[in-house]
Design an enzyme around this catalytic site. Structure first.
Site, mmCIF file in Angstrom:
data_model
loop_
_atom_site.group_PDB
_atom_site.id
_atom_site.type_symbol
_atom_site.label_atom_id
_atom_site.label_comp_id
_atom_site.label_asym_id
_atom_site.label_seq_id
_atom_site.Cartn_x
_atom_site.Cartn_y
_atom_site.Cartn_z
ATOM 1 C CG HIS A 172 -10.026 -3.452 45.719
ATOM 2 N ND1 HIS A 172 -10.247 -4.589 47.177
ATOM 3 C CD2 HIS A 172 -8.688 -3.651 45.281
ATOM 4 C CE1 HIS A 172 -9.127 -4.998 47.517
ATOM 5 N NE2 HIS A 172 -8.005 -4.702 46.258
ATOM 6 C CB CYS A 230 -9.243 -7.443 45.897
ATOM 7 S SG CYS A 230 -7.928 -7.197 46.452
ATOM 8 C CG ASN A 277 -5.283 -4.263 49.235
ATOM 9 O OD1 ASN A 277 -6.734 -5.494 49.265
ATOM 10 N ND2 ASN A 277 -5.091 -4.915 48.058
HETATM 11 O O1 UT7 Z 1 -5.888 -5.813 45.789
HETATM 12 C C1 UT7 Z 1 -5.070 -6.397 44.774
HETATM 13 C C2 UT7 Z 1 -4.528 -5.905 43.149
HETATM 14 N N1 UT7 Z 1 -3.602 -4.941 43.473
HETATM 15 C C3 UT7 Z 1 -3.488 -3.456 43.207
HETATM 16 O O2 UT7 Z 1 -4.047 -3.480 43.204
HETATM 17 C C4 UT7 Z 1 -1.674 -3.809 43.397
HETATM 18 C C5 UT7 Z 1 -1.070 -2.498 42.553
HETATM 19 N N2 UT7 Z 1 0.190 -2.194 42.665
HETATM 20 C C6 UT7 Z 1 0.127 -1.205 42.689
HETATM 21 O O3 UT7 Z 1 -0.547 -0.473 44.084
HETATM 22 C C7 UT7 Z 1 2.272 -0.387 43.091
HETATM 23 O O4 UT7 Z 1 2.420 -1.103 41.513
HETATM 24 C C8 UT7 Z 1 2.697 -0.881 44.016
HETATM 25 C C9 UT7 Z 1 2.240 -0.412 44.766
HETATM 26 C C10 UT7 Z 1 2.755 -2.427 44.485
HETATM 27 C C11 UT7 Z 1 4.304 -0.920 43.643
HETATM 28 O O5 UT7 Z 1 3.822 0.398 42.935
HETATM 29 P P1 UT7 Z 1 4.991 0.942 42.181
HETATM 30 O O6 UT7 Z 1 5.255 2.012 41.766
HETATM 31 O O7 UT7 Z 1 4.353 0.217 40.681
HETATM 32 O O8 UT7 Z 1 6.803 0.804 41.965
HETATM 33 P P2 UT7 Z 1 7.501 0.079 41.843
HETATM 34 O O9 UT7 Z 1 6.745 -1.560 42.311
HETATM 35 O O10 UT7 Z 1 7.785 -0.386 40.286
HETATM 36 O O11 UT7 Z 1 8.890 0.228 42.782
HETATM 37 C C12 UT7 Z 1 9.603 1.315 42.646
HETATM 38 C C13 UT7 Z 1 10.986 0.920 43.122
HETATM 39 C C14 UT7 Z 1 12.206 -0.025 43.509
HETATM 40 O O12 UT7 Z 1 12.835 0.348 42.919
HETATM 41 P P3 UT7 Z 1 14.052 0.911 42.068
HETATM 42 O O13 UT7 Z 1 13.971 -0.308 41.871
HETATM 43 O O14 UT7 Z 1 13.402 1.807 41.089
HETATM 44 O O15 UT7 Z 1 15.217 0.998 42.811
HETATM 45 C C15 UT7 Z 1 11.520 -0.565 44.064
HETATM 46 O O16 UT7 Z 1 12.154 -1.112 45.109
HETATM 47 O O17 UT7 Z 1 10.376 1.067 44.798
HETATM 48 C C16 UT7 Z 1 11.376 0.242 45.568
HETATM 49 N N3 UT7 Z 1 9.806 -0.581 46.620
HETATM 50 C C17 UT7 Z 1 10.173 0.322 48.021
HETATM 51 N N4 UT7 Z 1 10.978 1.070 48.897
HETATM 52 C C18 UT7 Z 1 10.780 1.548 49.543
HETATM 53 C C19 UT7 Z 1 9.100 -0.928 46.832
HETATM 54 N N5 UT7 Z 1 8.570 -1.593 47.665
HETATM 55 C C20 UT7 Z 1 8.533 -0.165 48.512
HETATM 56 C C21 UT7 Z 1 8.737 0.465 50.183
HETATM 57 N N6 UT7 Z 1 9.652 0.710 50.451
HETATM 58 N N7 UT7 Z 1 7.655 -1.179 50.553
#
Ligand code: UT7
Length: 325
Positions: free
Chosen positions: A252, A119, A282
């Site tokens: 980005h 990225c 993204n």
């Molecule tokens: O391009 C390269 C750079 N990449 C990035 O910059 C990505 C950086 N990271 C992020 O943008 C975020 O960490 C994410 C968007 C990937 C995830 O967001 P988050 O707020 O960190 O969520 P999380 O991983 O802590 O997940 C929270 C909850 C989990 O459930 P529990 O364990 O709290 O019950 C996940 O299982 O959300 C759940 N979850 C979803 N639920 C519905 C994860 N993905 C999904 C989904 N739909 N697609």
């Protein structure tokens, strides 16, 4: 030899197939994968993404973006003497997407190669093109970010497959007597390889390892917000400018929350941040030139303004380019 390089045209291209969050969620539900528009919008700011049809490659998207950038610059493809494509989803193992794209533009002879910095690829590629122009190796470069990330997504993994899209963005960078690119700052830290990777390769006629994207989203998020601030400050210091000198931040486009955090740290209002993640998702190396082209064509970003472009991604890689448009 010219003392500077300057962007003289921008272009972009999105494949026509657009999926809203609701449409993607409905498709995923048929495979037993549960997600929702609410979750995706709240956690990422993404509302839709574009996916290329089967058989459409990064070089196809990139060539169309390049044609649009050439038109904006008032140049013909034959005027170009350097092509750099930033991509992590090239058409083939080799030759490079840049060579394939060169032939699709109907030209030959000029240097053409790919840059692989995920990225951060576009800020890497722009910095390399700037250096080649300043040393006299090139005078008119096409710098392109082009991706078909849909090909490397694991559609059974809801934590990643809702985040990415396909597309391409391009700029024409020309030798100039007036300042365009003012400063840049590039970094990588390979100890974080595992937090964002596609851990597969081709070997002995087979795919070895897993050829689908893996990401520890929280680890990437934490690293991203820190390094983006550092890169912004380092780039400004190299150019002898202040945060208040930036007219537009073109980051980005991974997650609206990362952009909000960077803007806050740089004391910039979100009104000064170009946001296209809602419509594109993204698109990795394509996201910055895509966002730039949308901003230029909408009339938001104007010639003479000062822009900070920032990228962060797999590697771990990050960097920034400060420029006068
Ligand atoms: O391009 C390269 C750079 N990449 C990035 O910059 C990505 C950086 N990271 C992020 O943008 C975020 O960490 C994410 C968007 C990937 C995830 O967001 P988050 O707020 O960190 O969520 P999380 O991983 O802590 O997940 C929270 C909850 C989990 O459930 P529990 O364990 O709290 O019950 C996940 O299982 O959300 C759940 N979850 C979803 N639920 C519905 C994860 N993905 C999904 C989904 N739909 N697609």
């Amino acid at each position: 030899m010219s003392p500077y390089s300057r962007i003289t045209g921008t272009g972009s291209y999105l494949p026509p197939r657009r999926l809203s969050n609701a449409e993607l969620a409905a498709e995923l539900a048929t495979q037993g994968v549960e997600t929702s528009d609410d979750w995706i919008v709240e956690r990422t700011g993404i509302r839709a993404r574009h996916f290329a049809d089967p058989g459409v490659c990064s070089s196809d998207l990139g060539a169309q973006a390049a044609r649009n950038a050439l038109q904006a610059a008032g140049l013909e493809a034959r005027d170009i003497d350097l092509i750099i494509v930033a991509t992590s989803t090239p058409d083939m193992v080799f030759p490079s997407a840049a060579c394939i794209l060169q032939s699709k533009l109907g030209i030959g002879g000029c240097a053409a190669f790919d840059v692989q910095a995920v990225c951060s690829g576009f800020v890497y590629a722009l910095t390399i093109a700037d250096a080649l122009i300043k040393t006299g190796s090139a005078t008119k470069a096409l710098v392109i970010g082009a991706e078909v990330f849909s090909r490397i997504l694991d559609f059974s993994d809801r934590t990643t497959c809702v985040l990415f899209g396909d597309g391409a963005g391009a700029v024409v960078l020309e030798a100039s007597q007036t300042p365009g690119i003012l400063a840049s700052d590039l970094h990588a830290d390979g100890k974080h390889v595992g937090i964002l990777c596609v851990p597969g390769t081709v070997s002995g006629g087979k795919v070895l390892g897993d050829p689908l994207l893996k990401m520890d989203g929280q680890a990437v998020f934490k690293l991203a917000v820190g390094v983006l601030e550092d890169a912004a400050r380092a780039t400004l210091a190299k150019a002898g400018l202040q945060e208040s000198d930036i007219d537009w931040l073109v980051p980005h486009q991974a997650n609206i929350r990362i952009m909000q955090s960077t803007a806050k740290k740089l004391k910039m209002s979100m009104d000064k941040v170009i946001v296209t993640v809602d419509q594109h998702g993204n698109t990795s190396a394509a996201s910055i030139p895509l966002a730039l082209d949308v901003a230029v064509r909408s009339g938001k970003v104007k010639k003479g303004e000062t822009l900070l472009l920032e990228g962060v991604g797999g590697g771990f890689t990050w960097g920034a380019v400060l420029l006068n448009l």
